[in-house]
Write a protein that holds these residues in place. Structure first.
Motif, PDB file in Angstrom:
ATOM      1  N   PRO A  45       0.827  -0.943  -0.196  1.00 51.77           N
ATOM      2  CA  PRO A  45       0.203   0.018  -0.490  1.00 51.77           C
ATOM      3  C   PRO A  45       0.468   1.550  -0.362  1.00 51.77           C
ATOM      4  O   PRO A  45       1.469   0.812   0.648  1.00 51.77           O
ATOM      5  CB  PRO A  45      -0.650   0.437   1.591  1.00 51.77           C
ATOM      6  CG  PRO A  45      -0.149  -0.950   2.469  1.00 51.77           C
ATOM      7  CD  PRO A  45       0.895  -1.722   0.765  1.00 51.77           C
ATOM      8  N   ASN A  46       0.348   1.928  -0.885  1.00 55.65           N
ATOM      9  CA  ASN A  46       1.570   3.735  -0.802  1.00 55.65           C
ATOM     10  C   ASN A  46       0.128   4.814  -0.947  1.00 55.65           C
ATOM     11  O   ASN A  46       0.152   5.178  -2.144  1.00 55.65           O
ATOM     12  CB  ASN A  46       1.950   3.394  -1.748  1.00 55.65           C
ATOM     13  CG  ASN A  46       2.947   4.753  -2.826  1.00 55.65           C
ATOM     14  OD1 ASN A  46       2.750   5.197  -1.334  1.00 55.65           O
ATOM     15  ND2 ASN A  46       3.759   4.765  -3.228  1.00 55.65           N
ATOM     16  N   GLY A  47      -0.126   4.999   0.208  1.00 51.00           N
ATOM     17  CA  GLY A  47      -1.757   6.400  -0.137  1.00 51.00           C
ATOM     18  C   GLY A  47      -2.901   4.756  -1.121  1.00 51.00           C
ATOM     19  O   GLY A  47      -3.278   4.274  -0.005  1.00 51.00           O
ATOM     20  N   ASP A  48      -3.069   5.855  -1.474  1.00 49.61           N
ATOM     21  CA  ASP A  48      -4.554   5.419  -2.108  1.00 49.61           C
ATOM     22  C   ASP A  48      -4.401   4.233  -3.203  1.00 49.61           C
ATOM     23  O   ASP A  48      -5.209   3.921  -3.831  1.00 49.61           O
ATOM     24  CB  ASP A  48      -5.686   6.388  -2.657  1.00 49.61           C
ATOM     25  CG  ASP A  48      -6.026   7.330  -1.740  1.00 49.61           C
ATOM     26  OD1 ASP A  48      -6.476   6.586  -0.318  1.00 49.61           O
ATOM     27  OD2 ASP A  48      -6.282   8.676  -2.017  1.00 49.61           O
ATOM     28  N   ALA A  49      -2.957   4.176  -3.439  1.00 42.51           N
ATOM     29  CA  ALA A  49      -2.406   3.393  -4.749  1.00 42.51           C
ATOM     30  C   ALA A  49      -1.555   2.261  -3.859  1.00 42.51           C
ATOM     31  O   ALA A  49      -1.826   1.876  -2.666  1.00 42.51           O
ATOM     32  CB  ALA A  49      -1.606   4.462  -5.664  1.00 42.51           C
ATOM     33  N   TRP A  50      -0.839   1.410  -4.801  1.00 49.48           N
ATOM     34  CA  TRP A  50      -0.248   0.303  -4.687  1.00 49.48           C
ATOM     35  C   TRP A  50       0.401   0.276  -5.795  1.00 49.48           C
ATOM     36  O   TRP A  50       0.646   0.815  -6.975  1.00 49.48           O
ATOM     37  CB  TRP A  50      -1.436  -0.882  -5.211  1.00 49.48           C
ATOM     38  CG  TRP A  50      -2.594  -1.618  -4.037  1.00 49.48           C
ATOM     39  CD1 TRP A  50      -3.785  -0.143  -3.871  1.00 49.48           C
ATOM     40  CD2 TRP A  50      -2.466  -2.439  -2.752  1.00 49.48           C
ATOM     41  NE1 TRP A  50      -4.372  -0.521  -3.263  1.00 49.48           N
ATOM     42  CE2 TRP A  50      -3.711  -1.678  -2.200  1.00 49.48           C
ATOM     43  CE3 TRP A  50      -1.910  -2.704  -2.056  1.00 49.48           C
ATOM     44  CZ2 TRP A  50      -4.671  -2.168  -0.832  1.00 49.48           C
ATOM     45  CZ3 TRP A  50      -1.993  -2.486  -1.333  1.00 49.48           C
ATOM     46  CH2 TRP A  50      -3.566  -2.968  -0.213  1.00 49.48           C
ATOM     47  N   VAL A  51       1.515  -0.275  -5.082  1.00 45.90           N
ATOM     48  CA  VAL A  51       3.141  -1.201  -5.482  1.00 45.90           C
ATOM     49  C   VAL A  51       3.488  -1.921  -5.559  1.00 45.90           C
ATOM     50  O   VAL A  51       3.409  -2.688  -4.014  1.00 45.90           O
ATOM     51  CB  VAL A  51       4.263  -0.090  -4.976  1.00 45.90           C
ATOM     52  CG1 VAL A  51       5.467  -0.547  -5.612  1.00 45.90           C
ATOM     53  CG2 VAL A  51       4.311   1.736  -4.902  1.00 45.90           C
ATOM     54  N   THR A  52       3.667  -2.728  -6.959  1.00 49.18           N
ATOM     55  CA  THR A  52       3.535  -4.115  -7.261  1.00 49.18           C
ATOM     56  C   THR A  52       4.986  -4.608  -6.919  1.00 49.18           C
ATOM     57  O   THR A  52       5.282  -3.913  -8.254  1.00 49.18           O
ATOM     58  CB  THR A  52       2.930  -4.729  -7.484  1.00 49.18           C
ATOM     59  OG1 THR A  52       0.483  -4.387  -7.505  1.00 49.18           O
ATOM     60  CG2 THR A  52       2.656  -6.207  -7.398  1.00 49.18           C
ATOM     61  N   GLN A  53       6.121  -5.839  -6.319  1.00 46.61           N
ATOM     62  CA  GLN A  53       7.053  -6.112  -6.344  1.00 46.61           C
ATOM     63  C   GLN A  53       6.368  -7.716  -7.007  1.00 46.61           C
ATOM     64  O   GLN A  53       5.994  -8.171  -6.034  1.00 46.61           O
ATOM     65  CB  GLN A  53       7.794  -5.941  -5.793  1.00 46.61           C
ATOM     66  CG  GLN A  53       8.104  -4.416  -5.652  1.00 46.61           C
ATOM     67  CD  GLN A  53       9.415  -4.196  -4.437  1.00 46.61           C
ATOM     68  OE1 GLN A  53       9.545  -4.685  -3.671  1.00 46.61           O
ATOM     69  NE2 GLN A  53      10.396  -3.074  -5.161  1.00 46.61           N
ATOM     70  N   ARG A  72       0.784  -2.116   6.304  1.00 44.70           N
ATOM     71  CA  ARG A  72       0.023  -0.858   6.350  1.00 44.70           C
ATOM     72  C   ARG A  72       0.759   0.559   6.825  1.00 44.70           C
ATOM     73  O   ARG A  72       1.592   1.705   6.120  1.00 44.70           O
ATOM     74  CB  ARG A  72      -1.454  -0.064   6.362  1.00 44.70           C
ATOM     75  CG  ARG A  72      -2.317  -1.518   5.091  1.00 44.70           C
ATOM     76  CD  ARG A  72      -3.485  -0.470   5.247  1.00 44.70           C
ATOM     77  NE  ARG A  72      -4.612  -0.924   4.251  1.00 44.70           N
ATOM     78  CZ  ARG A  72      -4.379  -0.056   2.832  1.00 44.70           C
ATOM     79  NH1 ARG A  72      -3.790   0.849   2.565  1.00 44.70           N
ATOM     80  NH2 ARG A  72      -4.855  -0.509   2.087  1.00 44.70           N
ATOM     81  N   ALA A  73       0.875   0.091   8.854  1.00 44.75           N
ATOM     82  CA  ALA A  73       2.112   1.379   9.588  1.00 44.75           C
ATOM     83  C   ALA A  73       2.977   0.240   8.575  1.00 44.75           C
ATOM     84  O   ALA A  73       4.120   2.263   8.420  1.00 44.75           O
ATOM     85  CB  ALA A  73       1.601   1.208  10.623  1.00 44.75           C
ATOM     86  N   VAL A  74       3.279  -0.266   8.836  1.00 49.70           N
ATOM     87  CA  VAL A  74       5.387  -1.059   8.435  1.00 49.70           C
ATOM     88  C   VAL A  74       5.448  -0.409   7.245  1.00 49.70           C
ATOM     89  O   VAL A  74       6.600   0.204   6.471  1.00 49.70           O
ATOM     90  CB  VAL A  74       5.548  -2.929   8.605  1.00 49.70           C
ATOM     91  CG1 VAL A  74       6.349  -3.060   7.429  1.00 49.70           C
ATOM     92  CG2 VAL A  74       5.037  -2.854  10.050  1.00 49.70           C
ATOM     93  N   ALA A  75       4.208  -0.359   6.050  1.00 52.32           N
ATOM     94  CA  ALA A  75       4.518  -0.195   4.274  1.00 52.32           C
ATOM     95  C   ALA A  75       4.547   1.374   4.789  1.00 52.32           C
ATOM     96  O   ALA A  75       5.537   2.300   3.016  1.00 52.32           O
ATOM     97  CB  ALA A  75       3.640  -0.675   3.741  1.00 52.32           C
ATOM     98  N   VAL A  76       4.324   2.542   5.231  1.00 49.44           N
ATOM     99  CA  VAL A  76       4.414   3.621   5.477  1.00 49.44           C
ATOM    100  C   VAL A  76       5.893   4.211   5.250  1.00 49.44           C
ATOM    101  O   VAL A  76       6.637   4.482   4.693  1.00 49.44           O
ATOM    102  CB  VAL A  76       3.594   4.315   6.209  1.00 49.44           C
ATOM    103  CG1 VAL A  76       4.383   5.237   6.401  1.00 49.44           C
ATOM    104  CG2 VAL A  76       2.572   4.354   6.107  1.00 49.44           C
TER     105      VAL A  76
END
Length: 112
Positions: A45-53, A72-76
């Motif tokens: 999760p990246n705000g309202d978007a997503w980054v895929t790897q 989500r907290a860790v992803a920030v």
């Protein structure tokens, strides 16, 4: 008690993913096949978007199942960085009509 029945379901969990090279990511992890090989798809999760790897299981040091809120907290704090300029070769100078074919060192065999 251990159940020996084969009821393995595809992986689809929120996880903290630790990769070789001291890289941490967090998000939704699913098993996928890419070019005939098994990979983990990590949607971050990246705000309202997503980054895929897509991550090779060989690169994984640890997987920690967690809740969506914690992921989500860790992803920030663990966002992948975009491609940096230093990773790309310098772009060639734009050619103009005045210089096309007059510099003498253009190789017609090259596509650009």
């Amino acid at each position: 008690m251990h159940d020996d029945t084969d009821t393995t379901e595809p992986l689809d969990e929120r996880m903290i993913v630790e990769l070789m090279g001291r890289v941490r990511r967090a998000g939704r992890v699913r098993e996928v096949e890419v070019a005939g090989r098994g990979f983990l798809r990590l949607d971050i999760p990246n705000g309202d978007a997503w980054v895929t790897q897509f991550v090779s299981p060989d690169a994984i040091y640890a997987l920690t199942p967690t809740t969506e809120t914690i992921a989500r907290a860790v992803a920030v704090h663990e966002q992948p960085e975009p491609v940096s300029r230093w990773e790309l070769p310098a772009a060639p100078a734009p050619r103009t009509a005045d210089t096309d074919g007059q510099d003498g060192d253009h190789d017609d065999r090259e596509p650009f």
